[in-house]
Write a protein that holds these residues in place. Structure first.
Motif, PDB file in Angstrom:
ATOM      1  N   SER A  76     -22.735   3.167  21.934  1.00  0.00           N
ATOM      2  CA  SER A  76     -23.401   1.863  21.932  1.00  0.00           C
ATOM      3  C   SER A  76     -24.922   1.966  21.935  1.00  0.00           C
ATOM      4  N   HIS A  77     -25.464   3.162  22.076  1.00  0.00           N
ATOM      5  CA  HIS A  77     -26.920   3.342  22.114  1.00  0.00           C
ATOM      6  C   HIS A  77     -27.490   3.129  20.715  1.00  0.00           C
ATOM      7  N   PRO A  78     -28.622   2.443  20.602  1.00  0.00           N
ATOM      8  CA  PRO A  78     -29.195   2.179  19.274  1.00  0.00           C
ATOM      9  C   PRO A  78     -29.608   3.442  18.504  1.00  0.00           C
ATOM     10  N   MET A  79     -29.853   4.546  19.199  1.00  0.00           N
ATOM     11  CA  MET A  79     -30.273   5.779  18.524  1.00  0.00           C
ATOM     12  C   MET A  79     -29.098   6.712  18.242  1.00  0.00           C
ATOM     13  N   ALA A  80     -27.883   6.275  18.548  1.00  0.00           N
ATOM     14  CA  ALA A  80     -26.707   7.128  18.359  1.00  0.00           C
ATOM     15  C   ALA A  80     -26.428   7.329  16.871  1.00  0.00           C
ATOM     16  N   ASP A  81     -25.977   8.551  16.545  1.00  0.00           N
ATOM     17  CA  ASP A  81     -25.616   8.836  15.156  1.00  0.00           C
ATOM     18  C   ASP A  81     -24.164   8.433  14.908  1.00  0.00           C
ATOM     19  N   GLU A  82     -23.621   8.839  13.762  1.00  0.00           N
ATOM     20  CA  GLU A  82     -22.258   8.432  13.407  1.00  0.00           C
ATOM     21  C   GLU A  82     -21.196   8.999  14.348  1.00  0.00           C
ATOM     22  N   THR A  83     -21.530  10.097  15.072  1.00  0.00           N
ATOM     23  CA  THR A  83     -20.570  10.656  16.028  1.00  0.00           C
ATOM     24  C   THR A  83     -20.713  10.036  17.412  1.00  0.00           C
ATOM     25  N   GLY A  84     -21.695   9.156  17.596  1.00  0.00           N
ATOM     26  CA  GLY A  84     -21.911   8.504  18.883  1.00  0.00           C
ATOM     27  C   GLY A  84     -22.830   9.270  19.813  1.00  0.00           C
ATOM     28  N   HIS A  85     -23.530  10.277  19.312  1.00  0.00           N
ATOM     29  CA  HIS A  85     -24.442  11.094  20.126  1.00  0.00           C
ATOM     30  C   HIS A  85     -25.901  10.763  19.797  1.00  0.00           C
ATOM     31  N   TYR A  86     -26.744  10.941  20.777  1.00  0.00           N
ATOM     32  CA  TYR A  86     -28.192  10.887  20.560  1.00  0.00           C
ATOM     33  C   TYR A  86     -28.842  11.961  21.424  1.00  0.00           C
ATOM     34  N   GLN A  87     -30.080  12.289  21.080  1.00  0.00           N
ATOM     35  CA  GLN A  87     -30.782  13.347  21.808  1.00  0.00           C
ATOM     36  C   GLN A  87     -31.533  12.751  22.996  1.00  0.00           C
TER      37      GLN A  87
END
Length: 130
Positions: A76-87
């Motif tokens: 749900s994070h706006p910076m998440a990629d297609e796998t749902g992860h962000y740095q």
């Protein structure tokens, strides 16, 4: 330059260096939850003053920690990629707090040295006036 002045300038340089270190540590702590933030580190160098015959601490360059950023899963994070992860950041609060405690104690030691040199100088002046 008198020995008292030399000791005051050395302890002053230590106070300034530890103050700068504490500032960068507090920036790291405040940005621990900022996505993509890289931890800042600071280097110290010895600066020799040729005419005075004293060495001092000088703040070197500020560099960014090159450790990998934490990978956080939050679709749900706006910076998440297609796998749902962000740095996330690479700031470890335990390390930052330990470094802050070390910097604080170094600052206090330099402050104590400054105060001792000032008291010795003042006592010497009182003895000379008699």
């Amino acid at each position: 330059m008198s020995e008292f002045s030399k000791s005051l300038s050395v302890s002053t340089s230590g106070l300034q260096a530890q103050s700068s270190r504490l500032r960068h540590l507090s920036e790291n702590i405040s940005n621990a939850d900022t996505p993509g933030y890289r931890r800042k580190t600071i280097d110290f160098k010895t600066a020799f003053t040729g005419s005075e015959g004293a060495s001092a601490v000088e703040v070197g360059k500020v560099s960014l920690d090159d450790r990998p950023l934490e990978k956080i899963h939050d679709p749900s994070h706006p910076m998440a990629d297609e796998t749902g992860h962000y740095q996330g950041s690479n700031v470890d609060l335990l390390i930052e707090l330990a470094d802050a405690r070390e910097a604080q104690r170094s600052y206090e030691a330099n402050l104590k040295m400054f105060e001792q040199a000032r008291q010795m100088s003042s006592s010497l002046m009182q003895l000379l006036r008699r």
